[in-house]
Design a protein around this motif. Structure first.
Motif, mmCIF file in Angstrom:
data_model
loop_
_atom_site.group_PDB
_atom_site.id
_atom_site.type_symbol
_atom_site.label_atom_id
_atom_site.label_comp_id
_atom_site.label_asym_id
_atom_site.label_seq_id
_atom_site.Cartn_x
_atom_site.Cartn_y
_atom_site.Cartn_z
ATOM 1 N N MET A 40 0.822 -1.208 0.000
ATOM 2 C CA MET A 40 0.000 0.000 0.000
ATOM 3 C C MET A 40 0.858 1.260 0.000
ATOM 4 O O MET A 40 0.433 2.314 -0.493
ATOM 5 C CB MET A 40 -0.911 -0.016 1.231
ATOM 6 N N GLN A 41 2.070 1.153 0.528
ATOM 7 C CA GLN A 41 2.957 2.310 0.653
ATOM 8 C C GLN A 41 3.270 2.938 -0.702
ATOM 9 O O GLN A 41 3.570 4.132 -0.789
ATOM 10 C CB GLN A 41 4.260 1.864 1.348
ATOM 11 N N VAL A 42 3.183 2.163 -1.772
ATOM 12 C CA VAL A 42 3.518 2.679 -3.109
ATOM 13 C C VAL A 42 2.264 2.989 -3.932
ATOM 14 O O VAL A 42 2.338 3.168 -5.149
ATOM 15 C CB VAL A 42 4.418 1.687 -3.878
ATOM 16 N N THR A 43 1.108 3.036 -3.274
ATOM 17 C CA THR A 43 -0.121 3.416 -3.979
ATOM 18 C C THR A 43 -0.651 4.732 -3.417
ATOM 19 O O THR A 43 -0.213 5.186 -2.359
ATOM 20 C CB THR A 43 -1.223 2.345 -3.827
ATOM 21 N N GLY A 44 -1.591 5.325 -4.137
ATOM 22 C CA GLY A 44 -2.198 6.577 -3.693
ATOM 23 C C GLY A 44 -3.644 6.661 -4.125
ATOM 24 O O GLY A 44 -4.188 5.727 -4.733
ATOM 25 N N TRP A 45 -4.264 7.797 -3.832
ATOM 26 C CA TRP A 45 -5.705 7.918 -4.072
ATOM 27 C C TRP A 45 -6.058 7.741 -5.542
ATOM 28 O O TRP A 45 -7.146 7.239 -5.860
ATOM 29 C CB TRP A 45 -6.225 9.254 -3.533
ATOM 30 N N GLN A 46 -5.139 8.141 -6.442
ATOM 31 C CA GLN A 46 -5.448 7.985 -7.865
ATOM 32 C C GLN A 46 -5.643 6.514 -8.226
ATOM 33 O O GLN A 46 -6.504 6.178 -9.049
ATOM 34 C CB GLN A 46 -4.328 8.590 -8.718
ATOM 35 N N ASP A 47 -4.847 5.641 -7.606
ATOM 36 C CA ASP A 47 -4.967 4.197 -7.855
ATOM 37 C C ASP A 47 -6.294 3.662 -7.309
ATOM 38 O O ASP A 47 -6.979 2.873 -7.967
ATOM 39 C CB ASP A 47 -3.811 3.446 -7.190
ATOM 40 N N TRP A 48 -6.637 4.067 -6.095
ATOM 41 C CA TRP A 48 -7.861 3.569 -5.459
ATOM 42 C C TRP A 48 -9.096 4.054 -6.217
ATOM 43 O O TRP A 48 -10.021 3.286 -6.468
ATOM 44 C CB TRP A 48 -7.915 4.011 -3.994
ATOM 45 N N TYR A 49 -9.080 5.339 -6.585
ATOM 46 C CA TYR A 49 -10.241 5.883 -7.292
ATOM 47 C C TYR A 49 -10.370 5.267 -8.693
ATOM 48 O O TYR A 49 -11.482 4.966 -9.142
ATOM 49 C CB TYR A 49 -10.151 7.412 -7.399
#
Length: 259
Positions: free
Chosen positions: A61-70
């Motif tokens: 998760m440390q290398v992901t951000g809101w753009q990935d989740w959305y």
């Protein structure tokens, strides 16, 4: 990295009314699985995706951000819109913020929104320290399993990756600015005794959306992960009634296709 047992995404092909369910930050589809199955048993087409970086280990998760989740929930919504005549979006915690942005961006394509303890802000002094602290400290204590019901546990990380938390904070600020674009019927259920997201977040959302068909329900017996708590049945029943009022064809076989 294999997905943790129980944290897998869930999908069900049902009738012409679809529901997208969005889980929360550091959580997994497990927190919403009973809700998804309840809706599927009543003939709805259901999608409960696993957000990128979730359901494995916090390092992912440390290398992901809101753009990935959305992007993940936006893709799932578009797939549902291809199959179904009417689609609803449900969300827990950060999943509530994801749901609100989907509603703001997709307009009338989203028939209605159901939120459970939706998050709108990262609170406290820690929020202001995040831009710097995330470079000094990789994680902080986890927030999973805030549940009043004995024996009920949430599958989630025991650590919060701070790079991801910083991204979530930026996302909340973005969504807060988009709330006036939310016009759909809204059902918001929240717990007064929530140890993760304060009631102020629900109040802020209700004060800023443009929806005129709004129902607010207090979940007096539950903590944050109310979908696995004492009020779970009430959440399921109220949300299904909300769908039935807005989409009378719910549960009937229709145009939904796919395998």
């Amino acid at each position: 990295m294999p997905v943790l047992p129980g944290a897998e995404p869930y999908r069900h092909e049902g009738g012409e009314v679809g529901v997208l369910l969005c889980h929360g930050f550091t959580g997994s589809p497990q927190s919403l699985r009973p809700w998804a199955e309840y809706l599927a048993e009543r003939g709805l087409t259901v999608s409960l995706p696993l957000l990128p970086g979730h359901g494995t280990r916090w390092q992912d998760m440390q290398v992901t951000g809101w753009q990935d989740w959305y992007a993940e929930v936006d893709r799932e919504l578009r797939l549902l819109l291809e199959r179904c005549t009417e689609v609803f979006v449900f969300g827990l915690s950060m999943g509530g913020a994801l749901s609100l942005r989907l509603a703001a961006k997709h307009g009338d394509a989203v028939r209605g929104v159901v939120l459970v303890n939706p998050a709108n802000k990262v609170h406290g002094l820690a929020a202001h320290a995040l831009p710097v602290a995330r470079f000094l400290l990789p994680t902080t204590k986890g927030i999973a399993s805030d549940i009043a019901k004995d024996g009920s546990e949430e599958i989630g990380y025991d650590r919060v990756p701070l790079h991801a938390a910083h991204s979530m904070r930026r996302f909340f600020r973005l969504v807060d600015g988009e709330l006036p674009q939310v016009t759909q019927p809204l059902l918001l259920l929240h717990s007064p005794n929530d140890h993760v997201v304060p009631p102020a977040d629900s109040a802020r959302i209700l004060s800023r959306v443009s929806s005129t068909d709004v129902t607010e329900i207090l979940l007096e017996q539950s903590y944050h992960v109310a979908t696995l708590d004492h009020d779970a049945d009430r959440i399921f029943e109220e949300s299904y009634g909300f769908i039935g009022r807005l989409a009378p064809s719910a549960g009937k076989e229709g145009t939904a296709t796919g395998g």
